[in-house]
Structure formats: C-alpha cells, structure tokens
Design a protein around this motif. Structure first.
Motif, PDB file in Angstrom:
ATOM      1  N   ASP A 165      42.361  23.071  25.856  1.00 33.69           N
ATOM      2  CA  ASP A 165      43.354  24.088  26.166  1.00 33.69           C
ATOM      3  C   ASP A 165      44.747  23.658  25.708  1.00 33.69           C
ATOM      4  O   ASP A 165      45.747  24.126  26.235  1.00 33.69           O
ATOM      5  CB  ASP A 165      43.384  24.372  27.668  1.00 33.69           C
ATOM      6  CG  ASP A 165      42.115  25.067  28.147  1.00 33.69           C
ATOM      7  OD1 ASP A 165      41.567  25.851  27.362  1.00 33.69           O
ATOM      8  OD2 ASP A 165      41.699  24.797  29.277  1.00 33.69           O
ATOM      9  N   ILE A 221      42.471  36.804  26.089  1.00 39.21           N
ATOM     10  CA  ILE A 221      43.902  36.623  26.324  1.00 39.21           C
ATOM     11  C   ILE A 221      44.566  37.994  26.333  1.00 39.21           C
ATOM     12  O   ILE A 221      44.073  38.961  25.750  1.00 39.21           O
ATOM     13  CB  ILE A 221      44.558  35.729  25.262  1.00 39.21           C
ATOM     14  CG1 ILE A 221      44.485  36.377  23.879  1.00 39.21           C
ATOM     15  CG2 ILE A 221      43.938  34.349  25.249  1.00 39.21           C
ATOM     16  CD1 ILE A 221      45.262  35.616  22.821  1.00 39.21           C
ATOM     17  N   ALA A 231      53.931  30.945  24.745  1.00 32.81           N
ATOM     18  CA  ALA A 231      53.110  31.143  25.940  1.00 32.81           C
ATOM     19  C   ALA A 231      51.810  31.848  25.548  1.00 32.81           C
ATOM     20  O   ALA A 231      51.835  32.852  24.826  1.00 32.81           O
ATOM     21  CB  ALA A 231      53.861  31.973  26.980  1.00 32.81           C
ATOM     22  N   VAL A 275      48.774  33.559  27.514  1.00 33.72           N
ATOM     23  CA  VAL A 275      48.398  34.037  28.848  1.00 33.72           C
ATOM     24  C   VAL A 275      46.968  34.550  28.793  1.00 33.72           C
ATOM     25  O   VAL A 275      46.645  35.457  28.016  1.00 33.72           O
ATOM     26  CB  VAL A 275      49.347  35.156  29.314  1.00 33.72           C
ATOM     27  CG1 VAL A 275      48.958  35.633  30.713  1.00 33.72           C
ATOM     28  CG2 VAL A 275      50.794  34.669  29.294  1.00 33.72           C
ATOM     29  N   ALA A 276      46.098  33.943  29.597  1.00 35.54           N
ATOM     30  CA  ALA A 276      44.689  34.332  29.652  1.00 35.54           C
ATOM     31  C   ALA A 276      44.497  35.470  30.647  1.00 35.54           C
ATOM     32  O   ALA A 276      45.270  35.635  31.593  1.00 35.54           O
ATOM     33  CB  ALA A 276      43.826  33.137  30.034  1.00 35.54           C
ATOM     34  N   SER A 277      43.433  36.246  30.437  1.00 34.68           N
ATOM     35  CA  SER A 277      43.171  37.388  31.314  1.00 34.68           C
ATOM     36  C   SER A 277      42.332  37.010  32.527  1.00 34.68           C
ATOM     37  O   SER A 277      42.362  37.701  33.539  1.00 34.68           O
ATOM     38  CB  SER A 277      42.466  38.499  30.530  1.00 34.68           C
ATOM     39  OG  SER A 277      41.214  38.030  30.023  1.00 34.68           O
ATOM     40  N   SER A 332      46.772  29.738  32.021  1.00 28.66           N
ATOM     41  CA  SER A 332      47.706  30.045  30.941  1.00 28.66           C
ATOM     42  C   SER A 332      48.319  28.749  30.426  1.00 28.66           C
ATOM     43  O   SER A 332      48.388  27.734  31.137  1.00 28.66           O
ATOM     44  CB  SER A 332      48.803  30.994  31.434  1.00 28.66           C
ATOM     45  OG  SER A 332      48.228  32.202  31.902  1.00 28.66           O
ATOM     46  N   GLU A 358      51.609  26.920  28.157  1.00 25.17           N
ATOM     47  CA  GLU A 358      52.958  27.030  27.616  1.00 25.17           C
ATOM     48  C   GLU A 358      53.312  25.765  26.846  1.00 25.17           C
ATOM     49  O   GLU A 358      52.821  24.673  27.161  1.00 25.17           O
ATOM     50  CB  GLU A 358      53.987  27.261  28.720  1.00 25.17           C
ATOM     51  CG  GLU A 358      53.962  28.645  29.323  1.00 25.17           C
ATOM     52  CD  GLU A 358      55.163  28.908  30.202  1.00 25.17           C
ATOM     53  OE1 GLU A 358      55.946  27.965  30.429  1.00 25.17           O
ATOM     54  OE2 GLU A 358      55.328  30.061  30.656  1.00 25.17           O
TER      55      GLU A 358
END
Length: 410
Positions: free
Chosen positions: A3, A36, A117, A119-121, A127, A129
């Motif tokens: 990640d 995402i 950034a 951002v995952a759903s 998430s 950054e």
C-alpha cells in the motif's frame, strides 16, 4: 499486499525556481484489485508566524497566517477499479512567478507542500497519503535595485571629554563603492581616521548585521532576531595620529531569501561601523542598509565569482507500470490561486515509457553559472543571534532596503 505510494519529481532535491513547472509521477503496486474513489494532487503555499510575548506570559500568543495558493486537482474522481499490478500516473504543477522564496526561521516559515491522496472505497482498505516539501527560490537581481549601485559613506565625529575636561575630537570616514554584493564577492572598504586629540581610539569594528523581523496580525506586535554575518576589527589608533586603510571583507556563503510578497516576515541587512574610544567615552555607531543578491551588478567585480557545481537530479525509476491515459479531471479550487495542476503533461522527446528514465533539463542558471568564472568558496563565519521585541514596522524586502527602524521593547 503493498500500500506504499512512491512520488517521483524531476528535481530529486525538491528545489525549484519560481515560475518553473513541477513534473512528477505517482507510482504504486497492488497485489490485488482495489476500489478507489479518489486520486488527487494538492499543491499549497503559505506563511505562518507565531511567538509568545514573553516567557513570563506564555499564554499571549502572537501569530499570522497567509496563503499564496491552494489548489487541488482530481486525477481520478468517482468509483474506479484498479487491477492488480503496478500503476503510474503523471502530473505537473506550475509554480506562480510572484510567490516568495521558501524560508525557515525561529518564529515562522514560508512553505510549499505537494500532497497526493489515494482514497479507497472499502472500510477495510486504508487510504494513503504522501507529502513532498517543495523548496522554491526566487533570484535577486542587484541590477534591478537602484540602491545597490549607490556608494555607502560614513562620517563619525567623536568629541572626547573626561571628567569635564575637553580632550579634543577625532573623525572617522569610511566609504564602500556600491551598496549591493553577492556571496563570494569582496567588499572594498576605504577608511580614513584623523585623531588629533589626546585620547587613543581603542578599536574600530566593521560588521554586517542581519535582522529577521516577524510580524503578528493576531495580538499585533513584532519580534526581531539579530545575527552577525561577518566582522573585522582595526586599532588601536594612538592620540595625535592619522591612519588610512584599504580593507576588504569577503561576503560569506549564505542562503539568500527573496521574501517580496510576504507580509509577515522581512529580512534586512545593515553595514555597521562602531568606534570604541574606551574609558568613560561611549561607543559611537552608525548603520547603513546594504543589499545582497544572486545576480551581481554588471561591471562590478565581474572577474570575482564564487564556484558552483551542477545540481544533481534523480531520474525516475523504470516505467514498467500500467500506464493510465488522462481521464476527465474535475478541478476543485480551495482558495485564491492561478495555479493549475494537470493530470497529464506533454512528455519530452527523450522520455521512453518502456523503461528509460525521465531526462530533465538543468535548472535555471544561478548567479555563479551565469558568470562562468570561479574562485575559492568563502568560509562561513560563526554567528551569534539575539532576540528582542520591536515596534511593528511597515513591510520591507531585501531588494529595496529601508533605513533601520528604531527598536523598542513592547
């Protein structure tokens, strides 16, 4: 499962000139598909000042904040499924040409941050950054400052009295040919001392002083930090004698900041002469503003330029990634700004997505590169700093100095 996001910039040291464009890429690796909802780039420039009025009353905080630009652009907006594997997105960020230089001080700073950034759903997928601190420099051209070409002259007359007895007068005259110099140059100092009195002059001190003034808008006041950049001493001068010196003072290597456009942090330089007679006599001092820049005065000491090696840059890693063509981008301004962040830029001719790293052009010529002549780099002297509170003064800048303000304790 990886990640980690890798952020690559075309300048590996993160240093850019105001008006340049930042080229970068976002690289990350996934062992499994990922849903995402956002992949964004945010570029922000701001100034912050803060300090307490005194140690005895630390609860009174004085601070200021101003923002030069704040722009966020969405590379991916809305739900999107990224397949497993390596992924790469390119972007560029133009830097405005009218922003001040980056600065880090005791009571404040000017900073530029580039933040990405992802951002995952899903709630179970965190998430991610990544932030890069961008350093911006803005060259100071002494040829654009009318004050830089003016000579600096001093005349100090001392009346010597001791125990109500007149012991005569002495006179010190000093002259600098111009008022603007660059690090590595030498300052010619012409000094004439006439001492027909019966009192010996113990010492004459020549020094360059630096004042950094922080201005607070909340609980308005100001605070200054003083330091000595360079200093030489001469003396003693015996009674009933005269002296003439042709001195030189080398401007040490130092980082210059062009804070034009910043309302809350101001940097000023002064050339100071102090005449110490000793005994029961007071020290006589005079200040004159002096300016320093990156680009020297044309026709003045053209043959004396400090050395500068090429600035190294880090090439991008091999581009064995999924390459994502730019989709429709929704741009959301977060503040007053003319800055635009683009998700895709026109690739240079020598960029090869099959595995060749990104070649970048060299940075804009600095003072030393432009003059194409080298000398030994001067040694940086030790400095001693003090801090005191002063009355707020109107903004000034290093390009066009103003007379030194009177300092008072608040």
């Amino acid at each position: 499962m990886s990640d980690v996001i890798d952020l690559f910039l075309n300048h590996n040291d993160g240093v850019y000139k105001a008006g340049e464009v930042i080229f970068g890429s976002i690289n990350f690796n996934r062992d499994e598909p990922m849903n995402i909802i956002e992949l964004s780039v945010k570029f922000k420039g701001f100034c912050k000042v803060w300090f307490a009025k005194s140690e005895r009353n630390p609860r009174t905080i004085h601070e200021s904040f101003e923002e030069y630009f704040n722009k966020k652009t969405y590379i991916i907006s809305g739900k999107h499924l990224l397949p497993a594997g390596r992924h790469k997105f390119e972007f560029n960020c133009p830097i405005p040409s009218d922003v001040p230089s980056s600065f880090e001080g005791i009571h404040g700073y000017v900073r530029y941050d580039l933040r990405i950034a992802l951002v995952a759903s899903g709630m179970l997928t965190p998430s991610i950054e990544k932030t890069a601190n961008i350093k911006i420099w803005k060259p100071i051209d002494l040829n654009n400052s009318p004050y830089a070409r003016r000579p600096i002259e001093y005349e100090i007359v001392n009346m010597h009295c001791c125990m109500c007895t007149r012991r005569g007068t002495s006179e010190v005259q000093m002259k600098l040919p111009v008022g603007g110099f660059c690090p590595g140059q030498t300052i010619p100092i012409e000094v004439n001392v006439t001492n027909p009195s019966r009192t010996q002059i113990e010492e004459i001190k020549f020094s360059i002083k630096k004042d950094v003034r922080y201005v607070a808008s909340t609980n308005p006041t100001a605070r200054a930090v003083h330091s000595t950049i360079a200093e030489i001493k001469k003396g003693p001068i015996r009674a009933r004698t005269t002296r003439h010196w042709d001195l030189t003072m080398t401007v040490p290597a130092m980082e210059l900041h062009n804070l034009e456009g910043c309302r809350f942090i101001h940097i000023d330089y002064d050339f100071k002469i102090s005449v110490n007679v000793g005994g029961c006599h007071e020290t006589n001092e005079q200040y004159r503003p002096i300016v320093f820049g990156h680009i020297p005065l044309a026709g003045f000491q053209d043959e004396e330029q400090p050395p500068l090696g090429p600035r190294p840059h880090r090439a991008l890693s091999p581009a064995d990634f999924y390459y994502h063509p730019p989709a429709t981008i929704t741009s959301q301004p977060l503040g007053r700004s003319s800055v635009k962040v683009m998700a895709k830029y026109v690739l240079p001719d020598d960029f090869n997505l099959a595995g060749t790293s990104l070649s970048v052009s060299p940075p804009p010529p600095s003072y030393e590169d432009a003059m194409a002549s080298t000398t030994n780099e001067s040694k940086k002297p030790s400095t001693e700093e003090t801090s005191e509170t002063i009355t707020p003064a109107p903004p000034s800048n290093n390009v066009m100095p103003k007379p030194k303000p009177e300092e008072t304790d608040l």
